[in-house]
Design a protein around this motif. Sequence first.
Motif, short mmCIF file in Angstrom:
data_model
loop_
_atom_site.label_atom_id
_atom_site.label_comp_id
_atom_site.label_asym_id
_atom_site.label_seq_id
_atom_site.Cartn_x
_atom_site.Cartn_y
_atom_site.Cartn_z
N TYR A 14 -17.12 9.50 35.26
CA TYR A 14 -16.11 10.25 34.51
C TYR A 14 -14.76 9.55 34.59
O TYR A 14 -14.44 8.94 35.61
CB TYR A 14 -15.95 11.67 35.08
CG TYR A 14 -17.07 12.59 34.70
CD1 TYR A 14 -16.99 13.37 33.57
CD2 TYR A 14 -18.21 12.68 35.48
CE1 TYR A 14 -18.02 14.23 33.21
CE2 TYR A 14 -19.25 13.53 35.13
CZ TYR A 14 -19.14 14.29 34.00
OH TYR A 14 -20.16 15.14 33.65
N ALA A 18 -10.74 13.59 34.30
CA ALA A 18 -11.87 14.52 34.39
C ALA A 18 -12.34 14.65 35.84
O ALA A 18 -12.71 15.74 36.28
CB ALA A 18 -13.02 14.06 33.49
N ARG A 60 -8.90 16.68 29.10
CA ARG A 60 -9.34 15.70 30.10
C ARG A 60 -10.82 15.34 29.93
O ARG A 60 -11.29 14.38 30.51
CB ARG A 60 -9.09 16.25 31.51
CG ARG A 60 -7.62 16.30 31.84
CD ARG A 60 -7.36 17.12 33.09
NE ARG A 60 -5.97 17.03 33.46
CZ ARG A 60 -5.52 16.37 34.52
NH1 ARG A 60 -6.34 15.76 35.34
NH2 ARG A 60 -4.23 16.33 34.78
N PHE A 61 -11.53 16.14 29.13
CA PHE A 61 -12.93 15.86 28.82
C PHE A 61 -13.07 15.43 27.36
O PHE A 61 -14.05 15.75 26.69
CB PHE A 61 -13.79 17.10 29.11
CG PHE A 61 -14.01 17.30 30.58
CD1 PHE A 61 -15.12 16.77 31.22
CD2 PHE A 61 -13.08 17.98 31.34
CE1 PHE A 61 -15.31 16.93 32.58
CE2 PHE A 61 -13.26 18.16 32.71
CZ PHE A 61 -14.38 17.62 33.32
#
Length: 82
Positions: A14, A18, A60-61
């Motif tokens: 990630y 994230a 953030r994703f």
Amino acid sequence: RDFQRQEANWLSAYPKPAQEVILALLRKYELGGLKQITDPNIFRVSPFREMGELRGVVQRFGGDPRRLRSTIDEIQQRLYSV
């Protein structure tokens, strides 16, 4: 902590923003159990509030709420397979 060590490869896949969310969710889990990370209201409290609450966390994703949801599901699966 064992989770972080055992799942280091998964976590490192990630992006850093994230990862910060995932680690914060794990801290909430350690403090209050599974209910903490499955309650959508969790994103209204610190440290998620400082990240922009749910909207900021989703960013953030990659801006895709499904990625956040699937990550939370995967955290649960990994927690209970350790």
